[in-house]
Scaffold this active site. Structure first.
Site: not given
Length: 505
Positions: A52, A82, A194, A277, A280, A326, A411
């Site tokens: 792959y 991409h 990746n 608060y 404090r 990844f 995915e």
């Protein structure tokens, strides 16, 4: 010069590289690991074995075998297809951090790239050539694919860069410097994109800014405490030791140290028995945010030195494993935690602003106005602070709880970590403005009380702040004051972690 080896890069070193332009160098032993990893990839290409990312398609196309003659072309198609990020570009410091982090990951020697790829990343960092990288479009799993593809485009001589104050084509800058574009070989395109370097780079910038802000807020809160003649008993060490959180004890000790010689600080029963608060509980709230930052720092420094691409190559190529390093979930959760921690700093700061300006809650002129009624003073500054903290509440919604399947459901769970990191950045920017408003109001209130009665440390801070924002003697447009002080807080080199017992000139 900072030498990268893939294993021990720190946030402090990253600060030196991205903000102080320290040069990066390559550890020779780490480069040898890169060479051996590359040799393993070349043996796979020669053998014809199906692996792959080397001779297959990507994502849902992982079952498609690529012809040997097309293996190199596959990498270029990957990068180009991409590189589809959208929106405003990341700031240059984030772009540079991405370069350094990707370089450091490759130096671990598990990715199978050639040494020239690592060397080109080094050159980009040292020459301050910042790839123009759109900030939107990453799902934060399968890596930060879109942002890192825009970074990888620059290596092959495409895309745009920010260089010497101008956005230029990469081709033009390469011509100026005499660089040749790289021709990516088998696996190199995938190894470059990746990974989690976009969310981690943004996370680094966020952490460094939040770390500074978390130190500053103790000082500014101390000024507010003095301006409101707050009760110091709530900061007694026994109270905080009884609970046991180190960060809470640290904040209480800092407030006590900063205000130790103040003539404005009171004790319980002198003016009132207890403070609200927001005064404090400063140690409890600020301390909890410090705890969160410690968690974020730990996760970032692990991720900065992590191998996050896929597949990874071990044992000189004998073991090649496809996994999921990844996936950005560790950083996604850290960024969501950071968002909440900083949003809470702004929340409690805005409540102190209200106590400074509201005449029903103090004995100061209404809204700190120089002429109440005719002049509105700080009235609308509190509105702005309230608006910003409300905006932060929407941004603080955890990005990591969302997931949308991608790549034909191959995915099917993603981290959205880069969205979390981007939102964390905006929360920090908003918080800086809220804290600036608190400091402006605290300085004005301190003048009404008599700044000479404040502790030396607070007088010192007051003197520095007045160089940025002058006293309010008449209503003016305050937006420039807020922006100027926020910018000063984000850039000032003052050491906020120590005490100064003499007033600055």
């Amino acid at each position: 010069m900072i030498q990268l080896n893939g294993s021990d890069l720190t946030l402090q070193q990253m600060k030196g590289i991205i903000y102080d332009d320290e040069f990066v160098a390559i550890n020779p032993d780490s480069m040898e690991k890169v060479r051996k990893s590359r040799e393993a990839v070349e043996r796979i290409v020669e053998s014809g074995d199906t692996v792959y990312g080397i001779n297959t398609g990507f994502g849902k196309f992982s079952d498609v075998r690529i012809k040997d003659k097309d293996v190199d072309e596959l990498q270029l198609h990957l990068i180009r297809s991409h590189a589809c990020g959208v929106g405003e570009a990341f700031p240059n410091v984030v772009s540079k951090a991405m370069i350094v982090l990707r370089m450091n990951a490759l130096l671990k020697g598990f990715s199978g790239v050639r040494p020239c790829v690592v060397e080109r990343l080094r050159d980009l960092a040292n020459e301050n050539i910042f790839p123009v990288i759109p900030s939107q479009g990453s799902l934060g799993a399968s890596g930060d694919l879109a942002p890192l593809s825009h970074l990888a485009l620059v290596l092959v001589g495409e895309g745009e860069v920010h260089y010497r104050g101008k956005i230029r084509s990469t081709k033009e800058v390469y011509h100026l410097l005499g660089y040749e574009p790289l021709t990516l070989k088998a696996k190199e395109g995938l190894a470059l994109i990746n990974g989690t370097q976009a969310m981690t780079a943004m996370g680094v910038i966020n952490y460094l800014a939040a770390e500074r802000l978390i130190d500053q807020i103790d000082w500014i809160a101390a000024m507010t405490l003095e301006s409101l003649q707050g009760i110091i008993d709530a900061f007694h060490p026994a109270i905080h030791e009884a609970r046991g959180y180190p960060e809470q004890m640290e904040v209480a000790e800092r407030i006590r140290a900063i205000t130790s010689d103040s003539k404005l600080i009171t004790h319980q029963g002198e003016k009132r028995v207890q403070d609200a608060y927001s005064l404090r509980c400063i140690p409890q709230v600020h301390g909890a945010s410090r705890q969160s930052l410690a968690y974020v720092k730990e996760k970032l420094e692990i991720e900065m030195n992590a191998a996050t691409d896929n597949p990874l190559i071990f044992d000189d190529g004998k073991t090649i494993v496809s996994g999921g390093n990844f996936h950005g979930q560790p950083i996604a959760l850290a960024m969501d935690f950071l968002k909440i921690a900083v949003a809470e700093i702004a929340n409690i700061s805005e409540r102190r602003v209200e106590r400074l300006v509201n005449p029903q809650l103090n004995d100061l002129p209404g809204f700190l106005s120089p002429d109440p009624g005719l002049q509105s003073g700080a009235m609308i500054m509190q509105y702005v602070a309230a608006s910003l903290v409300s905006e932060n509440k929407t941004l603080a919604h955890p990005a990591s709880v969302d997931s949308i399947p991608s790549s034909a459901n191959q995915e099917d769970h993603v981290s959205m970590g880069t969205i979390g990191a981007r939102h964390a950045h905006q929360i920090i920017v908003n918080a800086q403005k809220v804290v600036s408003i608190e400091m402006i109001c605290a300085m004005q209130a301190l003048e009404y009380r008599g700044s000479s009665l404040a502790s030396i440390s607070v007088q010192n801070l007051f003197a520095r702040g007045r160089k940025v924002v002058p006293t309010i003697i008449e209503d003016r447009a305050y937006s420039k004051d807020i922006e100027a002080l926020a910018t000063w807080l984000s850039r000032d080199q003052y050491d906020w972690t120590i005490q100064h017992k003499t007033i600055s000139s």
